[in-house]
Every structure is written in C-alpha cells, then in structure tokens.
Scaffold this active site. Structure first.
Site, PDB file in Angstrom:
ATOM      1  N   GLY A  97     -77.525 -31.396  29.429  1.00 21.38           N
ATOM      2  CA  GLY A  97     -78.858 -30.530  29.333  1.00 21.38           C
ATOM      3  C   GLY A  97     -80.052 -31.481  30.258  1.00 21.38           C
ATOM      4  O   GLY A  97     -79.601 -32.457  30.883  1.00 21.38           O
ATOM      5  N   SER A 124     -74.426 -26.891  30.239  1.00 21.08           N
ATOM      6  CA  SER A 124     -75.592 -26.567  29.009  1.00 21.08           C
ATOM      7  C   SER A 124     -76.186 -25.291  29.008  1.00 21.08           C
ATOM      8  O   SER A 124     -76.660 -24.601  30.010  1.00 21.08           O
ATOM      9  CB  SER A 124     -76.352 -27.606  28.768  1.00 21.08           C
ATOM     10  OG  SER A 124     -76.866 -27.909  28.059  1.00 21.08           O
ATOM     11  N   TYR A 148     -75.440 -23.720  22.752  1.00 25.31           N
ATOM     12  CA  TYR A 148     -75.752 -23.781  21.479  1.00 25.31           C
ATOM     13  C   TYR A 148     -76.570 -22.801  21.240  1.00 25.31           C
ATOM     14  O   TYR A 148     -77.141 -21.913  21.442  1.00 25.31           O
ATOM     15  CB  TYR A 148     -77.479 -24.330  22.092  1.00 25.31           C
ATOM     16  CG  TYR A 148     -77.203 -25.896  21.790  1.00 25.31           C
ATOM     17  CD1 TYR A 148     -76.314 -26.756  21.486  1.00 25.31           C
ATOM     18  CD2 TYR A 148     -77.954 -26.774  23.509  1.00 25.31           C
ATOM     19  CE1 TYR A 148     -76.131 -28.250  21.110  1.00 25.31           C
ATOM     20  CE2 TYR A 148     -77.235 -28.098  23.186  1.00 25.31           C
ATOM     21  CZ  TYR A 148     -76.535 -28.812  22.840  1.00 25.31           C
ATOM     22  OH  TYR A 148     -76.281 -30.318  22.903  1.00 25.31           O
ATOM     23  N   THR A 174     -71.197 -25.886  21.045  1.00 24.88           N
ATOM     24  CA  THR A 174     -71.353 -27.036  20.236  1.00 24.88           C
ATOM     25  C   THR A 174     -71.554 -27.478  19.006  1.00 24.88           C
ATOM     26  O   THR A 174     -72.372 -26.332  18.699  1.00 24.88           O
ATOM     27  CB  THR A 174     -72.720 -27.936  21.200  1.00 24.88           C
ATOM     28  OG1 THR A 174     -72.001 -27.999  22.492  1.00 24.88           O
ATOM     29  CG2 THR A 174     -72.686 -29.148  20.879  1.00 24.88           C
ATOM     30  N   ARG A 183     -82.967 -39.836  17.459  1.00 23.97           N
ATOM     31  CA  ARG A 183     -82.782 -40.643  18.782  1.00 23.97           C
ATOM     32  C   ARG A 183     -84.764 -41.342  19.235  1.00 23.97           C
ATOM     33  O   ARG A 183     -85.307 -41.589  19.468  1.00 23.97           O
ATOM     34  CB  ARG A 183     -83.273 -40.192  19.793  1.00 23.97           C
ATOM     35  CG  ARG A 183     -82.561 -38.650  19.867  1.00 23.97           C
ATOM     36  CD  ARG A 183     -81.363 -39.052  20.478  1.00 23.97           C
ATOM     37  NE  ARG A 183     -79.906 -37.576  20.390  1.00 23.97           N
ATOM     38  CZ  ARG A 183     -80.242 -36.593  21.303  1.00 23.97           C
ATOM     39  NH1 ARG A 183     -80.541 -36.627  22.616  1.00 23.97           N
ATOM     40  NH2 ARG A 183     -78.891 -35.771  20.810  1.00 23.97           N
ATOM     41  N   LYS A 253     -66.834 -27.717  20.484  1.00 25.83           N
ATOM     42  CA  LYS A 253     -67.263 -28.576  20.736  1.00 25.83           C
ATOM     43  C   LYS A 253     -68.127 -29.941  20.025  1.00 25.83           C
ATOM     44  O   LYS A 253     -69.345 -29.671  19.249  1.00 25.83           O
ATOM     45  CB  LYS A 253     -67.945 -29.143  22.069  1.00 25.83           C
ATOM     46  CG  LYS A 253     -68.202 -30.143  23.128  1.00 25.83           C
ATOM     47  CD  LYS A 253     -69.621 -30.554  24.020  1.00 25.83           C
ATOM     48  CE  LYS A 253     -69.818 -31.563  24.836  1.00 25.83           C
ATOM     49  NZ  LYS A 253     -71.005 -32.623  23.264  1.00 25.83           N
ATOM     50  N   HIS A 277     -70.687 -36.619  20.613  1.00 26.75           N
ATOM     51  CA  HIS A 277     -71.772 -36.178  21.542  1.00 26.75           C
ATOM     52  C   HIS A 277     -72.276 -37.797  22.412  1.00 26.75           C
ATOM     53  O   HIS A 277     -73.260 -37.936  22.561  1.00 26.75           O
ATOM     54  CB  HIS A 277     -72.796 -35.575  20.636  1.00 26.75           C
ATOM     55  CG  HIS A 277     -74.169 -34.558  21.683  1.00 26.75           C
ATOM     56  ND1 HIS A 277     -73.421 -33.068  20.994  1.00 26.75           N
ATOM     57  CD2 HIS A 277     -75.269 -34.846  22.038  1.00 26.75           C
ATOM     58  CE1 HIS A 277     -74.698 -32.823  21.623  1.00 26.75           C
ATOM     59  NE2 HIS A 277     -75.306 -33.721  23.169  1.00 26.75           N
ATOM     60  N   ARG A 280     -74.918 -39.794  20.129  1.00 29.93           N
ATOM     61  CA  ARG A 280     -76.081 -38.860  20.397  1.00 29.93           C
ATOM     62  C   ARG A 280     -76.439 -38.125  19.259  1.00 29.93           C
ATOM     63  O   ARG A 280     -78.517 -38.182  19.522  1.00 29.93           O
ATOM     64  CB  ARG A 280     -76.223 -38.494  21.745  1.00 29.93           C
ATOM     65  CG  ARG A 280     -76.143 -39.121  22.724  1.00 29.93           C
ATOM     66  CD  ARG A 280     -76.185 -38.379  24.282  1.00 29.93           C
ATOM     67  NE  ARG A 280     -77.263 -37.568  24.440  1.00 29.93           N
ATOM     68  CZ  ARG A 280     -78.076 -38.083  24.870  1.00 29.93           C
ATOM     69  NH1 ARG A 280     -77.883 -39.017  25.693  1.00 29.93           N
ATOM     70  NH2 ARG A 280     -78.920 -37.491  25.939  1.00 29.93           N
ATOM     71  N   SER A 309     -66.643 -38.465  25.041  1.00 33.30           N
ATOM     72  CA  SER A 309     -67.495 -39.847  24.415  1.00 33.30           C
ATOM     73  C   SER A 309     -67.151 -40.907  24.959  1.00 33.30           C
ATOM     74  O   SER A 309     -65.927 -41.910  24.164  1.00 33.30           O
ATOM     75  CB  SER A 309     -67.632 -40.063  23.465  1.00 33.30           C
ATOM     76  OG  SER A 309     -68.710 -38.350  22.652  1.00 33.30           O
ATOM     77  N   GLY A 310     -67.533 -41.670  25.864  1.00 34.89           N
ATOM     78  CA  GLY A 310     -67.142 -42.915  26.362  1.00 34.89           C
ATOM     79  C   GLY A 310     -66.014 -43.048  27.084  1.00 34.89           C
ATOM     80  O   GLY A 310     -65.259 -44.495  27.590  1.00 34.89           O
ATOM     81  N   VAL A 311     -65.842 -42.410  27.914  1.00 34.01           N
ATOM     82  CA  VAL A 311     -64.758 -42.912  29.242  1.00 34.01           C
ATOM     83  C   VAL A 311     -65.068 -42.651  30.681  1.00 34.01           C
ATOM     84  O   VAL A 311     -65.638 -42.132  30.954  1.00 34.01           O
ATOM     85  CB  VAL A 311     -64.029 -41.208  28.728  1.00 34.01           C
ATOM     86  CG1 VAL A 311     -62.607 -41.100  30.001  1.00 34.01           C
ATOM     87  CG2 VAL A 311     -62.773 -40.848  27.217  1.00 34.01           C
ATOM     88  N   TYR A 312     -65.203 -44.190  30.410  1.00 38.37           N
ATOM     89  CA  TYR A 312     -65.685 -44.642  31.586  1.00 38.37           C
ATOM     90  C   TYR A 312     -65.105 -45.089  32.506  1.00 38.37           C
ATOM     91  O   TYR A 312     -65.416 -45.635  33.537  1.00 38.37           O
ATOM     92  CB  TYR A 312     -67.118 -45.682  31.157  1.00 38.37           C
ATOM     93  CG  TYR A 312     -67.904 -45.659  29.525  1.00 38.37           C
ATOM     94  CD1 TYR A 312     -67.772 -44.315  30.653  1.00 38.37           C
ATOM     95  CD2 TYR A 312     -68.556 -45.942  28.946  1.00 38.37           C
ATOM     96  CE1 TYR A 312     -69.139 -43.084  28.852  1.00 38.37           C
ATOM     97  CE2 TYR A 312     -69.466 -45.776  28.425  1.00 38.37           C
ATOM     98  CZ  TYR A 312     -70.055 -44.191  28.677  1.00 38.37           C
ATOM     99  OH  TYR A 312     -70.791 -43.479  27.282  1.00 38.37           O
TER     100      TYR A 312
END
Ligand SMILES: Cc1cc2nc3c(=O)[nH]c(=O)nc-3n(C[C@H](O)[C@H](O)[C@H](O)COP(=O)(O)O)c2cc1C
Ligand SMILES: O=C(O)C(=O)c1ccccc1
Length: 386
Positions: A97, A124, A148, A174, A183, A253, A277, A280, A309-312
């Site tokens: 977003g 988003s 959403y 989602t 956060r 999702k 997410h 987050r 999530s974490g695919v870098y």
C-alpha cells in the site's frame, strides 16, 4: 526458455554505468540514506519485537540445497502457469500500500514495471493511486486486486466490482490484517501514512464510500478510511458472499495454518498466499517458509500456492519453489527499488532476483521450476526434508 549460455548474467551489473544496489542489505542501506526516517521505518519494520521478521529470514537460512551436477543445464525454463496464463518467471509483485510515500509516481511506476517484465501486479486496496488509474497506466499488465474487507461491506463489494470492470483478473483477499499489527517503529517515529492520506486512492473515487462521508474534506476521507479499513468481524461467511459477488478467481492472502488452507479449498477458493505479511502483523509468528511444507501437503496441487515474506534473493525463491510453492511474491525489495529510481529501480530489483533465480536453478542441477521439486533440501541439523 532462457539460454543460460548467453553470457554472464552478473556482468551487466558489473559494467553498469551507475552502480545499483545488488542485494537486499545494500538496497535497504541506500534507501535509509535517501528517505526520511518515518516512511523508511514504516516500510522496513516488523510488528512488536520483530521476531516474525527474523523468523522469515531464519527460515530461509535453515534450509540448504544439495545440488546435483552433470545434467545439461544450458537451457532453463523459468516459466509458470497461473489462472490460465503463462509468465516468464515465478515472481509476483506482492500488494504494498501507499507507494506515494516513496515516489511521486507510486503504484503507476510499479505497474508499468510489471507490464514491462510481464510479472503479475497485485494492487493494494490502500494504494495512493486508484485502480482505474493503474489500469490506464499499465493496460496490458496482468493485474490482480488485493481487497481489504470494509466495515461497511458494500464498499468491499464496490471495490471488487470496480476491479473486475477495470480488467483486473483476480481478487486477493487479505485475511491477516483485520486490525493493524503492533508497529513500534511507527510510534518511535510518530508516523502514520494513513493519517497523511497516502491510502486514499481507491476510496476517493468510490461512490459507495464517498456517499458515507459527512463532507468532502481531507479529514473526513482519512477518518472514513480508518473506520473502514480495519474489519475484525471478517469470517468465512464473508468469503462465501464475496465469491457470489465476483466472477473473478479469489485468493486468500495470509494463510499459515494447514487447516485454513483446507478450509480455503472447501470454500471454493482458487489460490492461497502463504504469508505473515512480511512480519508486520502478529509478532512471534512462524516464518512463512516454515509454514509452507505442511500447507503444500494438504493442498496437494489442488490450487496454486504463492509464498511471500522474506524472499530477498533468487536462491530464496528457489527454496520456496522446491518446498511446494508455485510462485513467490516480493514486497520490500521492489519498494526500495521504487524509492531509489522509480520504475527503472523496480525493474532492476526484479531483474536481479530473476537472474539470480535462473543461475540458482541451473547450479542446483534443475532445468525448470517444476524440476526443482526433485532437488534435495536439508535442514540445519542435516535432516533431509525432501
Ligand atoms: C510498506 C508495506 C505495505 C504493505 N501493504 C500491504 C497491503 O496493503 N495489503 C497487503 O495485503 N499486504 C501488504 N503488505 C504486505 C506484503 O503484501 C507482503 O506480504 C510482504 O511485504 C512480504 O514480505 P517482504 O516484504 O519480506 O517481501 C505490505 C508490506 C509493506 C512492506
Ligand atoms: O502496512 C501494511 O502492512 C498494511 O498492510 C496496511 C494495512 C492497512 C492500512 C495500511 C497499511
């Protein structure tokens, strides 16, 4: 089909006139130096003490590849088939977003990059630009709409209908953000992009939403978004209702439990995104890659599984594909590319991931995405997992 003998895929990065960050850590560092602490912290951080954020990376590091050699790997087929279409690479843009926070062209630049690369773009609900504007900017990109749910559910149905009319090809509902995660970095920075109005794109021009507002002031819009975007009542009955209201395939999702994956199939859902997410939402949650094998077992090929999530790195994507994902979605890396160089930056980030994936598939001894299922992975303690 890519011919790997074409040359050194890394060389174009080495001879590049203006060097561009090559890995996630370098990207993050460059963006930290470029943009303000508020937006940077919002994008980078995870919820709570960031255990989930760490779990995501730890999960990838726990698995090691045991490669095979002496197969001809000169041609690698990285294509993937999703909902009736074939794409050159098993990568997608995760819905992120409020892209206007980091670049004036926001989602328009990302969708144009998606169109250029032929990678599905998931827009988003809380985007800076409206879905109709994105459709105009990237008419031939494959676009899916991330929904959403809204407290006033007619707004949710209205957005789903608009997406269908604008040529979006799937709805991604989602399910893990019925309220915002805890956060802490945003509290430290006293930063809320929602309050700054970055999330208004799809709400501003929604006739059902605007009809609920007392006036057309900025404050009313922001309050209206805040009142609707969080929706703790969401349940399976809503999912069934959404299915009746749209002709598009629906993906859920945020699935992490195999039982929820099973329920998704029982409820006629067309695909799932295994995701926390990007760390987050709930802190202390299982790394998404750790959740994948049990889900893949239950799903058993009945519907596509996408993981994020974490695919870098390309090598991370390889591990997810080997463990049962059909494709992976990328979040923060492309946002950092956008922050650095707009559409070009997004393209550079995604191209590097794609090129590293190609090299990794070949070096692991496979020649296709499907072929990765035969590659051996071991866990940290040496136990063979597949
Ligand atoms: C700044 C930011 C905004 C996000 N906004 C949304 C959103 O609007 N809808 C959604 O479903 N997921 C959202 N996500 C989550 C991503 O879709 C994705 O699950 C996550 O970023 C994947 O993890 P990664 O960043 O480690 O790749 C957001 C993530 C970030 C970093
Ligand atoms: O920041 C996010 O991760 C996100 O998904 C979100 C959800 C609702 C409103 C704003 C952002």
């Amino acid at each position: 089909m890519t011919n790997i003998t074409d040359g050194d895929l890394l060389l174009k990065n080495i001879t590049a006139q203006a060097p561009f960050p090559i890995c996630f850590a370098d990207l993050e560092k460059a963006v930290a130096e470029k943009i303000e602490a508020g937006p940077f912290g919002y994008i980078r951080s995870g919820a709570g003490g960031e255990q989930t954020l760490r779990n995501n990376r730890a999960a990838f590091e726990k698995y090691s590849i045991v490669p095979r050699f002496l197969n001809d790997v000169s041609k690698v087929d990285t294509s993937v088939h999703l909902f009736g279409k074939t794409y050159p690479t098993p990568l997608l843009f995760a819905p992120v977003g409020m892209n206007g926070m980091v670049h004036d062209e926001g989602e328009l630049a990302v969708a144009r990059a998606a169109q250029f690369l032929n990678i599905p773009y998931i827009q988003s609900t809380v985007s800076t630009f409206a879905l109709e504007e994105v459709a105009l900017a990237a008419p031939s990109a494959t676009k899916w709409f991330q929904l959403y749910w809204s407290t006033n559910e007619e707004i949710a149905f209205s957005m789903a209908t608009r997406a269908e009319e604008a040529g979006f090809e799937a709805i991604v509902l989602t399910v893990d953000t019925v309220m915002l995660g805890w956060r802490e970095e945003d509290v430290r920075n006293q930063f809320s992009p929602l309050k700054l109005g970055y999330a208004r794109g799809n709400y501003m021009n929604d006739p059902v939403f605007t009809a609920t507002l007392p006036d057309d002031s900025f404050e009313s819009y922001v309050q209206g978004v805040l009142q609707n975007v969080f929706h703790p009542t969401l349940n399976w009955a809503h999912v069934r209702e959404l299915k009746k209201r749209t002709n598009l395939p629906i993906l859920l999702k945020g699935i992490l439990h195999p039982e929820d994956a099973k329920l998704a199939i029982d409820n006629g859902i067309d695909g799932i995104i295994v995701s926390n997410h990007g760390g987050r939402q709930l802190d202390g949650v299982i790394g998404s890659l750790d959740a994948l094998p049990a889900i893949a077992k239950v799903v058993h090929g009945q519907i596509p599984i996408i993981l994020d999530s974490g695919v870098y790195r390309g090598m991370d994507a390889l591990k997810a594909l080997a463990l049962g994902a059909d494709a992976v979605a990328i979040g923060r890396p492309f946002v950092y590319g956008l922050a650095l160089e707009g559409q070009q930056g997004v393209q550079k980030v995604m191209t590097n991931l794609y090129d590293e994936l190609k090299v990794s598939i070949a070096l692991a001894g496979a020649t296709s995405v499907k072929g990765l299922r035969n590659i051996t992975l071991v866990k940290q303690d040496g136990t063979e997992v597949k």
